[in-house]
Structures are given as structure tokens and as C-alpha cells.
Design a protein around this motif. Structure first.
Motif, short mmCIF file in Angstrom:
data_model
loop_
_atom_site.label_atom_id
_atom_site.label_comp_id
_atom_site.label_asym_id
_atom_site.label_seq_id
_atom_site.Cartn_x
_atom_site.Cartn_y
_atom_site.Cartn_z
N THR A 283 -14.93 44.30 68.26
CA THR A 283 -15.19 42.88 68.55
C THR A 283 -14.17 41.99 67.88
O THR A 283 -13.77 40.95 68.43
N ALA A 284 -13.70 42.38 66.67
CA ALA A 284 -12.66 41.60 66.00
C ALA A 284 -11.36 41.65 66.78
O ALA A 284 -10.65 40.64 66.91
N ARG A 285 -11.04 42.82 67.32
CA ARG A 285 -9.82 42.94 68.12
C ARG A 285 -9.90 42.09 69.39
O ARG A 285 -8.96 41.38 69.74
N LEU A 286 -11.04 42.14 70.05
CA LEU A 286 -11.21 41.37 71.27
C LEU A 286 -11.27 39.87 70.99
O LEU A 286 -10.84 39.06 71.82
N ARG A 287 -11.81 39.51 69.84
CA ARG A 287 -11.89 38.09 69.50
C ARG A 287 -10.50 37.51 69.23
O ARG A 287 -10.30 36.30 69.34
N GLY A 288 -9.54 38.36 68.91
CA GLY A 288 -8.19 37.89 68.66
C GLY A 288 -7.32 37.82 69.88
O GLY A 288 -6.12 37.64 69.78
N PHE A 289 -7.94 37.94 71.10
CA PHE A 289 -7.13 37.98 72.31
C PHE A 289 -6.45 36.65 72.59
O PHE A 289 -5.51 36.60 73.36
N SER A 290 -6.90 35.55 71.96
CA SER A 290 -6.31 34.25 72.26
C SER A 290 -4.85 34.18 71.86
O SER A 290 -4.08 33.43 72.43
N SER A 291 -4.45 35.01 70.87
CA SER A 291 -3.06 35.00 70.44
C SER A 291 -2.27 36.16 71.03
O SER A 291 -1.10 36.33 70.73
N ASN A 292 -2.91 36.98 71.86
CA ASN A 292 -2.21 38.09 72.50
C ASN A 292 -1.34 37.60 73.65
O ASN A 292 -1.71 36.67 74.36
N ALA A 293 -0.24 38.25 73.84
CA ALA A 293 0.59 37.93 75.01
C ALA A 293 -0.11 38.37 76.28
O ALA A 293 0.09 37.80 77.34
#
Length: 341
Positions: A283-293
């Protein structure tokens, strides 16, 4: 159908509970002698009172049915809209799970884990029921078989056999686990129960996921009770997190005596804790998708549980989470030891 004598009593006008003017086809009524007329008045008065009560009840039932239909017709809160709120504000602090270990008579242990995750219940539910969730949970080696026994749309019953990795002291191996899973999206529950017995006589439990209104202060002085109310008062910008509970009962076919049972209980607790930490890390990884390319791909995998392409930021988040778990390992171990004793 056209007979005036079959008019419903509802066409009568009532004053003081008695008919004042006859309906069409009852003109001869007023030419009946007074004694018979009074008797009929009493009879029809009672009938009309019952009819009025019945109509009041019907009106009340219609009102309740109308309310129910309005509730049923209320638009479902979109998962995409909830994820957009997290894209706009991804700030969230993950905490280690709270673990309670009890030992029912004849069982190895009963585990109760409570924790929170910074994603909506639907997103967390998608991770848990994903047939390919072995990419998330490290103790799952492979899914041997999976068969859908019942599909009712929002609820499915699935028969699953998995190969799970186990470790005990310097030994390790693969354990086949056969379970029936009853998963309900409406209630966000995932119940599992062992099918074929083997190494374990009883293995069952339940995941429960409930919403947390992260930005509910925006709604003050209102206190939203449903997702629809929360979305309305926040204008669709309120973040929704998840409160998750995992209850799990484990009873081996042969219960070993102490101190072996103590070791097994500790290993089981740590394995389940690792399972939960893997979920929190995801969930932490998915929550950080806003900064993913490749943020669009992350949104698709939350909704559809598709395969995850490897990325450097994904590895960084997981590495940070592993370091955090390592720092808190000693405290968790001491807490578990005190609970088991």
C-alpha cells in the motif's frame, strides 16, 4: 368492473368516523329504516376505520420502500475518485501492526492483528484477493490451483491451493495449504477455512476492512457516517484510508509440548506479521504512485490487480520499509514474548 355497487369504500367522505354522503349506487341506503341504517353506519364506520388504518400503514410502507430505494439507488463512491484524492495528497504515516496472541485449548494459537493502511478499502481488498498476490506476499511460493465455486458479482467463493514457504530453526520447506475463501466486496471481508486436512487440523480466519475518513475535519460540524456523506461534505476531495483486522486460528494435527510449541507459536506470529507488513509495504508503494513516471500503470494495477513492472522508486520504497521493520523488530519480538508468556 363497471358495476357501481362495487365502488371501494375509499370514495366515501368521512366526518366523525361516519359516512356523510353515499357513493354512486347507494342512493337506496338513505331510505332504510333508522334502526337498520344506524346498524349499517356502525358496520361501515368500523370498516372505514380499518381501511384508513390500512391505508396509513400502506403509506408508511411506501415511504420506507421509497427511502430504501433511494438508498439503493445512491451512486457508489468511485475508487478512481478516492485514488485521485491520494494523488493530490499522499501524506500518510504507516505504523506497525498491533498483535494479540492467545492460546485456546487444543490450539497452537489465535492471532489478532490490527493495523491501518493509507489506501481505500476497495484497493486493499483488491490486493488481498488478487490471484497473483504472491508478488506481494513473500511466503507464497506459488498458486497450485484456483477454482471459482460461486460467483454472485460482489461475492465469490473460491477454492485455492497454495504452496507456502515455512522455516523452523535451520530447517525450511514447502507446505501445501488448501482453503476455501469466501470473499465479499460489499462488506470488504475475506473469510478462509481449511479444506483438506494435513499438517494442520484447523486453519481459518478472516480479513475485515473498514473505511477511515482521513480528512473528516473538513466536514465539521457535520460527522459523516457513510462514504456518500463523506464524499459529499468534502466535495469528493477527502481521502479514505483502511482499518484492517486479521483474525487467524491455527491448530496443528499434532500439538507439540513446550518448549517446541513456544517456538512454533513465535514463528507463526512472526510469519503472520511478515504477511501483514508485506501488505502495508504494498500500500505504501501504491500510495507513492503520484511521483512515479508511470503513475497510470499504478492506478490500473490498484483497480485491476495487474502485473507490476519493476521500477527504481518501487525498490526504494520497499527498501525503506524493510529498514523500518528491521529497526522495530526487537521491540515487536519483546512484545510478542511477553504476550505469549
Amino acid at each position: 368492473m363497471g358495476d357501481g355497487s362495487r365502488q371501494e369504500p375509499a370514495v366515501w367522505r368521512i366526518a366523525d368516523g361516519l359516512p356523510q354522503k353515499p357513493a354512486l349506487g347507494f342512493n337506496s341506503f338513505w331510505q332504510i329504516p333508522d334502526k337498520i341504517q344506524n346498524s349499517l353506519k356502525v358496520h361501515f364506520g368500523r370498516f372505514l376505520k380499518k381501511d384508513a388504518a390500512g391505508r396509513g400503514m400502506n403509506a408508511e410502507m411506501s415511504s420506507e420502500m421509497g427511502k430504501a430505494s433511494c438508498t439503493a439507488a445512491a451512486p457508489e463512491v468511485s475508487l478512481d475518485r478516492q485514488l485521485q484524492a491520494w494523488r493530490n495528497n499522499a501524506s500518510w504515516t504507516d505504523e506497525p501492526p498491533e498483535i494479540k496472541v492467545t492460546v485456546p485449548e487444543g490450539s497452537l494459537c489465535n492471532l489478532n492483528l490490527r493495523f491501518k493502511a493509507g489506501l481505500p478499502p476497495d484497493a486493499v481488498y483488491n490486493i488481498i484477493i488478487d490471484p497473483e498476490n504472491k508478488r506481494v506476499f513473500k511466503n507464497i511460493k506459488e498458486v497450485i490451483s484456483r477454482k471459482v465455486l460461486l460467483d454472485e458479482g460482489s461475492r465469490q467463493v473460491v477454492e485455492v491451493e497454495q504452496a507456502a514457504i515455512w522455516k523452523f530453526l535451520w530447517w525450511s520447506g514447502i507446505l501445501s495449504v488448501h482453503v476455501f475463501v469466501d470473499q465479499s466486496r460489499k462488506n470488504h471481508t475475506v473469510k478462509f477455512k481449511q479444506g483438506r486436512t494435513g499438517f494442520m487440523r484447523k486453519f481459518e480466519g478472516c480479513w475485515r476492512i473498514e473505511p477511515i475518513f482521513v480528512d473528516k475535519e473538513v466536514c465539521l460540524p457535520l460527522h459523516p457516517c457513510t462514504l456518500e456523506e463523506y464524499e459529499s461534505c468534502t466535495g469528493g476531495r477527502g481521502r479514505v484510508a483502511s482499518a484492517i483486522t486479521l483474525d487467524q486460528l491455527i491448530e496443528p494435527a499434532l500439538l507439540p509440548p513446550p518448549p517446541i510449541s513456544w517456538y512454533l507459536r513465535g514463528i507463526t506470529s512472526r510469519t503472520t506479521e511478515m504477511l501483514v507488513n508485506d501488505l502495508i509495504a504494498e500500500t505504501a508503494r501504491l500510495r507513492g504512485f503520484s511521483s512515479n513516471a508511470d503513475g497510470k500503470q499504478d492506478v490500473e494495477e490498484i483497480g485491476g490487480a495487474s502485473e507490476i513492472p519493476p521500477g527504481s522508486e518501487c525498490g526504494d520504497i520497499k527498501e525503506r520499509w524493510r529498514q523500518r521493520r528491521k529497526r522495530g523488530r526487537h521491540g515487536n519480538s519483546l512484545r510478542l514474548t511477553s504476550q505469549m508468556l
